[in-house]
Design an enzyme around this catalytic site. Sequence first.
Site, PDB file in Angstrom:
ATOM      1  N   LYS A   1      35.623  82.356  81.155  1.00 14.77           N
ATOM      2  CA  LYS A   1      35.880  80.938  80.880  1.00 14.77           C
ATOM      3  C   LYS A   1      34.551  80.208  80.665  1.00 14.77           C
ATOM      4  O   LYS A   1      34.422  79.404  79.742  1.00 14.77           O
ATOM      5  CB  LYS A   1      36.677  80.308  82.034  1.00 14.77           C
ATOM      6  CG  LYS A   1      38.128  80.795  82.084  1.00 14.77           C
ATOM      7  CD  LYS A   1      38.884  80.358  83.339  1.00 14.77           C
ATOM      8  CE  LYS A   1      40.290  80.969  83.347  1.00 14.77           C
ATOM      9  NZ  LYS A   1      41.067  80.661  84.556  1.00 14.77           N
TER      10      LYS A   1
ATOM     11  N   GLN B   1      40.540  78.592  90.569  1.00 11.67           N
ATOM     12  CA  GLN B   1      41.089  79.907  90.192  1.00 11.67           C
ATOM     13  C   GLN B   1      42.016  80.416  91.297  1.00 11.67           C
ATOM     14  O   GLN B   1      41.686  80.363  92.483  1.00 11.67           O
ATOM     15  CB  GLN B   1      39.928  80.886  89.946  1.00 11.67           C
ATOM     16  CG  GLN B   1      40.340  82.213  89.363  1.00 11.67           C
ATOM     17  CD  GLN B   1      40.870  82.116  87.926  1.00 11.67           C
ATOM     18  OE1 GLN B   1      40.512  81.221  87.169  1.00 11.67           O
ATOM     19  NE2 GLN B   1      41.732  83.040  87.552  1.00 11.67           N
TER      20      GLN B   1
ATOM     21  N   ASP C   1      44.639  72.934  84.037  1.00  8.73           N
ATOM     22  CA  ASP C   1      45.534  74.074  84.263  1.00  8.73           C
ATOM     23  C   ASP C   1      46.999  73.648  84.180  1.00  8.73           C
ATOM     24  O   ASP C   1      47.892  74.494  84.067  1.00  8.73           O
ATOM     25  CB  ASP C   1      45.307  74.645  85.679  1.00  8.73           C
ATOM     26  CG  ASP C   1      44.597  75.984  85.651  1.00  8.73           C
ATOM     27  OD1 ASP C   1      44.590  76.640  84.597  1.00  8.73           O
ATOM     28  OD2 ASP C   1      44.069  76.374  86.711  1.00  8.73           O
TER      29      ASP C   1
HETATM   30  N1  GUN Z   1      45.095  82.978  88.014  1.00 11.20           N
HETATM   31  C1  GUN Z   1      45.770  83.644  87.067  1.00 11.20           C
HETATM   32  N2  GUN Z   1      45.971  82.851  85.986  1.00 11.20           N
HETATM   33  C2  GUN Z   1      45.408  81.676  86.271  1.00 11.20           C
HETATM   34  C3  GUN Z   1      45.290  80.442  85.551  1.00 11.20           C
HETATM   35  O1  GUN Z   1      45.760  80.288  84.424  1.00 11.20           O
HETATM   36  N3  GUN Z   1      44.637  79.454  86.197  1.00 11.20           N
HETATM   37  C4  GUN Z   1      44.134  79.596  87.437  1.00 11.20           C
HETATM   38  N4  GUN Z   1      43.532  78.552  88.001  1.00 11.20           N
HETATM   39  N5  GUN Z   1      44.231  80.711  88.133  1.00 11.20           N
HETATM   40  C5  GUN Z   1      44.862  81.743  87.543  1.00 11.20           C
END
Ligand code: GUN
Length: 294
Positions: free
Chosen positions: A53, A97, A120
């Site tokens: 990211k 995350q 998100d």
């Molecule tokens: N863990 C797995 N997929 C995601 C996501 O799209 N966002 C976040 N914050 N954690 C994740």
Amino acid sequence: MPAEIIDGKRIAQDMQQELRPQIEALTARGVTPGLAVVLVGDNPASQVYVRMKGRACEEAGIYSEQINLPADTREHELLGVIDRLNTDPKIHGMLVQLPLPEQINEMRVLHRVNPSKDVDGFHPENVGKAAMGDPTAFRPATPYGVQQMLVRSGVETSGAHAVIVGRSNIVGRPMASLLTQKGEGGNATVTVCHSRTRNIGEVTRLGDILIVAMGKPEFIRGDMVREGAVVIDVGVNRVDDKRAKQGYRLVGDVAFDEVAQVASAITPVPGGVGPMTITMLLYNTVQAARQWAA
Ligand code: GUN
């Protein structure tokens, strides 16, 4: 005839090109879009995702900060970090995350993020708005990316039966919400299967579009897929492989070689949904910055 491969990497690159002028216009006005990514602990898969990211932000001209907290971080410490990011003017979007260590209550964390920075789309305000079809809601990156992938690959969702395997808040449930909405990439008839679904193969075989997000390596076999279906594999699983350099290889939730003989189109793992998830996160961050600058 073997299935057409839906190239998520290429679609993601196209979308990132389209974002470029928006990012440049904001930056020219003195607003560089900014994303903060908070990682608690040392889950190896999460570390990889967070790094990807950050790298994608850098390439796109988006400012990014990665905040690493130790695995034994207390909940109130994490909430303190979120409070700081909520008021930081450089940061237009943030995410924590998942998964989080067990001493931390995920719900309380997701509730704490300022909804206008919740790129998100996991805060209940955005979940609710998205479910109601409010265009100002942030939509979760993975299902939003899958929807874009279908639209941009010319897959007709309207009137199609989409079968989703997996009911998580991150993928399955928001995916169902997006596909049932009116408009482009919507108007589908949706069935959601999960671990308690009886005779799951009979249900998955009904799907004109089959979207799999359950986290079980190669669970979906060729005989569980309708002839000519479009298959989207959201799974990313590490399986031991002594011949691989790192000692493992990545496989999806779909047995690719088998299913590719039955489907009309299929996404690979890696190089399918993954790059789209990252792109939609960038997209949401740019939209957050635009809303902030408006
Ligand atoms: N863990 C797995 N997929 C995601 C996501 O799209 N966002 C976040 N914050 N954690 C994740």
